[in-house]
Scaffold this active site. Structure first.
Site, PDB file in Angstrom:
ATOM      1  N   CYS A  91     -86.979  56.184   9.596  1.00 15.14           N
ATOM      2  CA  CYS A  91     -87.222  56.019   8.152  1.00 15.14           C
ATOM      3  C   CYS A  91     -87.525  54.555   7.790  1.00 15.14           C
ATOM      4  CB  CYS A  91     -86.002  56.478   7.353  1.00 15.14           C
ATOM      5  SG  CYS A  91     -85.396  58.086   7.839  1.00 15.14           S
ATOM      6  N   HIS A 108     -81.643  57.779   2.050  1.00 17.03           N
ATOM      7  CA  HIS A 108     -82.393  59.006   2.366  1.00 17.03           C
ATOM      8  C   HIS A 108     -81.364  60.100   2.623  1.00 17.03           C
ATOM      9  CE1 HIS A 108     -84.964  61.926   4.166  1.00 17.03           C
ATOM     10  NE2 HIS A 108     -84.676  61.641   5.419  1.00 17.03           N
ATOM     11  N   HIS A 110     -80.493  64.431   3.198  1.00 18.01           N
ATOM     12  CA  HIS A 110     -80.976  65.776   3.509  1.00 18.01           C
ATOM     13  C   HIS A 110     -80.210  66.784   2.649  1.00 18.01           C
ATOM     14  CE1 HIS A 110     -82.953  65.087   7.731  1.00 18.01           C
ATOM     15  NE2 HIS A 110     -83.413  64.260   6.811  1.00 18.01           N
ATOM     16  N   GLU A 137     -76.777  65.275 -19.758  1.00 10.77           N
ATOM     17  CA  GLU A 137     -76.107  63.983 -19.954  1.00 10.77           C
ATOM     18  C   GLU A 137     -76.310  63.028 -18.767  1.00 10.77           C
ATOM     19  OE1 GLU A 137     -74.855  62.871 -22.622  1.00 10.77           O
ATOM     20  OE2 GLU A 137     -73.586  61.175 -22.020  1.00 10.77           O
ATOM     21  N   HIS A 218     -87.241  68.970   3.097  1.00 11.13           N
ATOM     22  CA  HIS A 218     -86.672  67.901   3.913  1.00 11.13           C
ATOM     23  C   HIS A 218     -85.512  67.193   3.192  1.00 11.13           C
ATOM     24  CE1 HIS A 218     -87.655  64.083   6.536  1.00 11.13           C
ATOM     25  NE2 HIS A 218     -86.394  64.114   6.174  1.00 11.13           N
TER      26      HIS A 218
END
Ligand SMILES: CSC[C@@H](O)[C@@H](O)C(=O)COP(=O)(O)O
Ligand SMILES: [Zn+2]
Length: 258
Positions: A91, A108, A110, A137, A218
């Protein structure tokens, strides 16, 4: 040797819990318990001044130690510290895309809520649609946009773009894929995580106020000006995504008819 040279291991040794090498480890251990980084998926990267701290690829993210961290020079992209026997997270170029746009931390996940929302949006509004929700809210936990003051209001619409996943059906040696990528001849079915970078950057340019991009089937990338903001924004968004899935089950609309 430059006078700025720091011995590589010194870059990840600190008794300060807020030091990026320590902080990435404690954050990922917390994120594991939220189901965000299980089975080695997901991760977190922090930019601190002129350096980026990156986790290794394919490791159990909740068990990492500060000495597992890669350290990259932000300006030159040169690795100042590379742990043996590991590769940096796949990543990394995606995290880097957030850092070049002012982020101090990128997460990141999942999260299953993120995955489900990408499927619900596709089914109801098509492949090109964003996720949109209003009058919740928790939307107030998300900033209005880069360079703008304050957070979204209750009546504002939170919009999160969605990009298609890149999945590698065919496993080829990395050098072979790199050659194909250089020739811009890489078929979609052979693309890897790092090949998501151009579509992530496109979404970032098209939606400059967004602090998150969903990746179909993903997960999600969420970033913030600093670690605290990235974490709280990611928590707010994950809460909203879970709520959105539950609302859909109850046949409740995410936005009011325009
Ligand atoms: C469970 S494999 C997931 C990877 O393909 C990737 O999507 C991911 O999130 C983590 O990549 P990594 O290179 O381990 O940091
Ligand atoms: Zn992933």
């Amino acid at each position: 040797m430059s006078t700025n040279y720091v011995e590589p291991d010194a870059l990840v040794h600190s008794s300060d819990p807020q030091h990026p090498a320590n902080h990435i480890c404690t954050l990922c251990a917390k994120f594991y318990n939220l189901g965000w980084v299980t089975g080695t998926g997901g991760g977190t990267s922090i930019r601190h001044e002129d350096k980026i701290y990156i986790a290794p690829s394919g490791v159990q993210k909740e068990l990492m130690q500060p000495t597992d961290m890669f350290v990259m020079d932000f300006a030159t992209k040169e690795y100042l510290r590379k742990p043996q026997f590991h590769k940096p997270s796949a990543c990394t170029p995606l995290f880097y895309a957030a850092f070049t746009r002012g982020a101090g931390c990128c997460i990141h996940t999942h999260s299953q809520w993120a995955v489900l929302v990408t499927l619900l949006v596709e089914r109801e509004f098509g492949k090109d649609a964003c996720f949109e929700i209003e009058c919740i809210e928790q939307i107030k936990g998300i900033p209005k946009g880069r360079g703008k003051t304050g957070n979204l209001g209750y009546y504002d619409t939170l919009k999160i773009p969605i990009i298609e996943n890149t999945a590698q059906y065919v496993s080829l040696p990395p050098f072979f894929l790199d050659i194909m990528l250089d020739c811009s001849r890489i078929p979609d079915a052979m693309k890897r995580e790092e090949d998501l970078t151009s579509s992530l950057e496109e979404a970032m340019e098209k939606y400059p106020d967004s602090y998150a991009v969903l990746v179909r089937r993903h997960g999600i990338y969420v970033w913030g000006d600093n670690v605290h903001k990235a974490k709280t924004q990611c928590e707010s968004i994950d809460y909203i995504l879970q709520l959105a899935v539950e609302m859909k089950k109850l046949n409740l609309p995410w936005t009011s008819p325009k």
